[in-house]
Design a protein around this motif. Structure first.
Motif, PDB file in Angstrom:
ATOM      1  N   ARG A  45      41.363  31.279  43.885  1.00  0.00           N
ATOM      2  CA  ARG A  45      42.145  30.888  42.864  1.00  0.00           C
ATOM      3  C   ARG A  45      42.089  32.214  41.428  1.00  0.00           C
ATOM      4  O   ARG A  45      42.970  32.396  40.887  1.00  0.00           O
ATOM      5  CB  ARG A  45      41.825  29.539  42.038  1.00  0.00           C
ATOM      6  N   MET A  46      40.712  32.537  41.291  1.00  0.00           N
ATOM      7  CA  MET A  46      40.663  33.662  40.340  1.00  0.00           C
ATOM      8  C   MET A  46      41.459  34.783  40.469  1.00  0.00           C
ATOM      9  O   MET A  46      41.999  35.373  39.950  1.00  0.00           O
ATOM     10  CB  MET A  46      39.180  33.896  40.303  1.00  0.00           C
ATOM     11  N   ASN A  47      41.376  35.137  41.927  1.00  0.00           N
ATOM     12  CA  ASN A  47      42.234  36.166  42.330  1.00  0.00           C
ATOM     13  C   ASN A  47      43.584  36.181  42.191  1.00  0.00           C
ATOM     14  O   ASN A  47      44.109  37.093  42.323  1.00  0.00           O
ATOM     15  CB  ASN A  47      41.401  36.512  44.028  1.00  0.00           C
ATOM     16  N   THR A  48      44.178  34.963  42.510  1.00  0.00           N
ATOM     17  CA  THR A  48      45.417  34.823  42.517  1.00  0.00           C
ATOM     18  C   THR A  48      46.055  35.303  40.975  1.00  0.00           C
ATOM     19  O   THR A  48      47.115  35.814  40.713  1.00  0.00           O
ATOM     20  CB  THR A  48      45.751  33.223  42.460  1.00  0.00           C
ATOM     21  N   VAL A  49      45.111  34.821  39.953  1.00  0.00           N
ATOM     22  CA  VAL A  49      45.660  35.362  38.569  1.00  0.00           C
ATOM     23  C   VAL A  49      45.434  36.755  38.659  1.00  0.00           C
ATOM     24  O   VAL A  49      46.136  37.538  37.895  1.00  0.00           O
ATOM     25  CB  VAL A  49      44.418  34.634  37.553  1.00  0.00           C
ATOM     26  N   ARG A  50      44.346  37.243  39.108  1.00  0.00           N
ATOM     27  CA  ARG A  50      43.976  38.828  38.759  1.00  0.00           C
ATOM     28  C   ARG A  50      45.153  39.632  39.421  1.00  0.00           C
ATOM     29  O   ARG A  50      45.434  40.746  38.919  1.00  0.00           O
ATOM     30  CB  ARG A  50      42.487  39.247  39.528  1.00  0.00           C
ATOM     31  N   LYS A  51      45.916  39.081  40.834  1.00  0.00           N
ATOM     32  CA  LYS A  51      46.768  39.683  41.296  1.00  0.00           C
ATOM     33  C   LYS A  51      48.081  40.168  40.648  1.00  0.00           C
ATOM     34  O   LYS A  51      48.535  40.930  40.470  1.00  0.00           O
ATOM     35  CB  LYS A  51      47.117  39.103  42.582  1.00  0.00           C
ATOM     36  N   HIS A  52      48.507  38.845  39.769  1.00  0.00           N
ATOM     37  CA  HIS A  52      49.701  38.930  39.299  1.00  0.00           C
ATOM     38  C   HIS A  52      49.520  39.603  37.842  1.00  0.00           C
ATOM     39  O   HIS A  52      50.540  39.973  37.085  1.00  0.00           O
ATOM     40  CB  HIS A  52      50.193  37.509  39.197  1.00  0.00           C
ATOM     41  N   LEU A  53      48.308  40.002  37.274  1.00  0.00           N
ATOM     42  CA  LEU A  53      48.104  40.507  36.184  1.00  0.00           C
ATOM     43  C   LEU A  53      47.830  42.333  36.624  1.00  0.00           C
ATOM     44  O   LEU A  53      47.424  42.920  35.807  1.00  0.00           O
ATOM     45  CB  LEU A  53      46.951  40.050  35.456  1.00  0.00           C
ATOM     46  N   SER A  54      48.041  42.500  37.733  1.00  0.00           N
ATOM     47  CA  SER A  54      47.712  44.037  38.347  1.00  0.00           C
ATOM     48  C   SER A  54      48.535  44.641  38.773  1.00  0.00           C
ATOM     49  O   SER A  54      49.763  44.166  39.292  1.00  0.00           O
ATOM     50  CB  SER A  54      46.454  43.663  39.366  1.00  0.00           C
ATOM     51  N   ARG A  55      48.524  46.059  38.534  1.00  0.00           N
ATOM     52  CA  ARG A  55      49.514  46.905  39.299  1.00  0.00           C
ATOM     53  C   ARG A  55      48.962  47.538  40.700  1.00  0.00           C
ATOM     54  O   ARG A  55      49.794  48.473  41.355  1.00  0.00           O
ATOM     55  CB  ARG A  55      49.954  48.207  38.374  1.00  0.00           C
ATOM     56  N   VAL A  56      47.958  47.039  40.954  1.00  0.00           N
ATOM     57  CA  VAL A  56      47.334  47.704  42.188  1.00  0.00           C
ATOM     58  C   VAL A  56      46.969  46.393  43.413  1.00  0.00           C
ATOM     59  O   VAL A  56      46.687  46.750  44.567  1.00  0.00           O
ATOM     60  CB  VAL A  56      46.031  48.507  42.035  1.00  0.00           C
ATOM     61  N   LYS A  57      46.705  45.183  42.759  1.00  0.00           N
ATOM     62  CA  LYS A  57      46.256  44.209  43.773  1.00  0.00           C
ATOM     63  C   LYS A  57      47.410  43.695  44.506  1.00  0.00           C
ATOM     64  O   LYS A  57      48.481  43.660  44.281  1.00  0.00           O
ATOM     65  CB  LYS A  57      45.355  43.182  43.101  1.00  0.00           C
ATOM     66  N   GLY A  58      47.103  42.758  45.352  1.00  0.00           N
ATOM     67  CA  GLY A  58      48.256  41.964  45.992  1.00  0.00           C
ATOM     68  C   GLY A  58      49.104  42.750  47.157  1.00  0.00           C
ATOM     69  O   GLY A  58      50.359  42.873  46.930  1.00  0.00           O
ATOM     70  N   GLY A  59      48.556  43.773  47.717  1.00  0.00           N
ATOM     71  CA  GLY A  59      49.329  44.692  48.437  1.00  0.00           C
ATOM     72  C   GLY A  59      49.736  45.882  47.753  1.00  0.00           C
ATOM     73  O   GLY A  59      50.461  46.618  48.564  1.00  0.00           O
ATOM     74  N   GLN A  60      49.871  46.033  46.592  1.00  0.00           N
ATOM     75  CA  GLN A  60      50.425  47.079  45.839  1.00  0.00           C
ATOM     76  C   GLN A  60      49.852  48.382  45.976  1.00  0.00           C
ATOM     77  O   GLN A  60      50.578  49.614  46.024  1.00  0.00           O
ATOM     78  CB  GLN A  60      50.303  46.672  44.225  1.00  0.00           C
ATOM     79  N   LEU A  61      48.737  48.592  46.508  1.00  0.00           N
ATOM     80  CA  LEU A  61      47.856  49.618  46.697  1.00  0.00           C
ATOM     81  C   LEU A  61      48.440  50.195  47.988  1.00  0.00           C
ATOM     82  O   LEU A  61      48.899  51.506  48.076  1.00  0.00           O
ATOM     83  CB  LEU A  61      46.321  49.649  46.780  1.00  0.00           C
TER      84      LEU A  61
END
Length: 423
Positions: free
Chosen positions: A152-168
């Protein structure tokens, strides 16, 4: 009977760490080095060791990996940058920007090799527009104190990032991308390891807001505003991920099984409680204490020792102002629940060598833990109430300090049960 229980438990832990060392385990999952351009990138507490293992097999490579301060390894071509964990810093911000530029230079026919391990969420930092590094740091600190599960922490981190959640991975298109991953999350879902920089994710910014609300995470207005405007998280069916392959090559289960084999060879009856335990550390400790005492009550003199092994990632909802982590808090709560029961010893450590934010892997307890604390005028109940387990174990010389282990396959917990009738 095992005469030196603490030494035995430490050897079990060391065995679990050893089998997850990238220098021992990564080479078998590397393909032949392509003749074209290869770019090696990575992030996590094990990424520098993984890069070292890649160059041991392939020779010097072009690339950049980001690891935690103190976790660097000598590489001949791959640049290793150290940055802060668990709260990101400027070094991580600048290195991530350079990594994105490097990845975006890849072309069709090139190979991007991504080395991902736990810790990548904090080390890969590139906030979405409208969010500053300071605000991202504050969100990370608040999440760590909230008691929210890591996914759940990582869900928040992904949507505040330009590199997480498949973006890299999307940034590497149209090159081929192979991600070799060490799992440090319950269930081994690559989407949640390091916040899944090479893995698409179906979650939405609304899901991130729901986590913030559910766990009462105190965030700045700019965070909510950024999430209300969407994010760049890549969906699993995005065509930019068509040439990406994610491989988990080391996971908690392998380490627990290696420890179990070691224990069986020593004559133990091993009970594997699972490699994906989650929840509050003190609650898990109380449950395992109850199970442990029940098992011991049925033992007779001469029965083989029983070993309870478990992995996963427990959490601590921060209520006090102490220094603690989930493994140390588990041990402290376990010691209180066992109340000096004879014949029972335990160890709980994080396999990366860092429990919470302390440079301590975890702690070990035995029948005399509470007696030693009383003699040194240290109150275990007060320490638990203050989330101050590391200070408690430091004061009674029961911390487990390993230094950087250069790998990360989550928590390791072992409880050794011997019949009190055996001495």
């Amino acid at each position: 009977m095992i005469d030196r229980p603490h030494l035995f438990l430490r050897r079990l832990f060391d065995r679990a760490v050893e089998v997850a060392d990238p220098m021992r385990s990564l080479r078998d999952f590397l393909p032949e080095k392509p003749k074209g351009r290869v770019i090696v990138i990575g992030a996590g507490k094990a990424s520098a060791r993984m890069a070292e293992a890649v160059e041991a097999a392939w020779g010097p490579c072009e690339g950049l990996v980001i690891t935690r301060y103190g976790y660097a390894r000598p590489c001949r071509g791959i640049e290793v940058v150290e940055a802060a964990h668990p709260v990101p810093d400027q070094a991580g911000l600048e290195a991530t920007a350079r990594m994105l530029t490097l990845v975006e230079s890849a072309k069709e026919g090139d190979l991007v090799l991504a080395l991902i391990s736990g810790g990548a969420s904090a080390l890969l930092v590139q906030p979405v527009p409208g969010v500053s590094l300071a605000e991202k740091q504050a969100v990370n600190q608040a999440l760590l104190a909230s008691g929210a599960p890591i996914d759940r922490m990582n869900t928040v981190r992904k949507h505040l990032s330009r590199v997480k959640g498949g973006q890299l991975a999307a940034a590497a298109w149209p090159a081929d991308l192979l991600a070799l991953i060490i799992s440090d999350v319950p269930g081994d879902d690559p989407a949640f390891i390091g916040s899944g920089p090479t893995v698409g994710d179906p979650s939405t910014p609304d899901d991130a807001l729901a986590v913030i609300d559910r766990w009462k995470v105190d965030v700045a207005a700019s965070i909510r505003d950024a999430l209300s405007h969407g994010s760049g998280v890549v969906k699993p069916d995005d065509p930019r991920l068509a040439r990406t392959r994610n491989v988990i090559y080391a996971a908690p289960r392998q380490s627990l099984e290696a420890a179990a084999t070691f224990a069986r060879e020593a004559g133990c009856d091993v009970h594997l409680l699972g490699d994906a335990l989650e929840g509050e550390a003190r609650m898990a400790a109380e449950a395992q204490a109850k199970e442990t005492l029940a098992l011991q009550s049925g033992m007779m003199a001469g029965d083989p020792p029983i070993l309870l092994l478990s992995g996963g990632e427990l959490t601590v909802t921060r209520r006090g102002d102490g220094i603690g982590g989930p493994n140390a808090e588990f041990c402290l709560a376990l010691a209180l629940a066992l109340d000096g029961a004879q014949g029972i010893h335990a160890l709980a450590c994080d396999t990366d060598g860092v429990d919470g934010a302390a440079e301590v892997a975890g702690a070990a307890i035995g029948p005399d833990t509470l007696k030693i604390a009383a003699a040194r005028k240290v109150d275990p109940r007060l320490a638990l109430d203050r989330n101050d387990a590391h200070s408690f174990f430091g004061s009674i010389d029961a911390q487990v300090v390993t230094g950087p282990t250069l790998t990360n396959v989550n928590d390791f917990r072992a409880i050794l049960v011997q019949s009190p009738r055996a001495g």
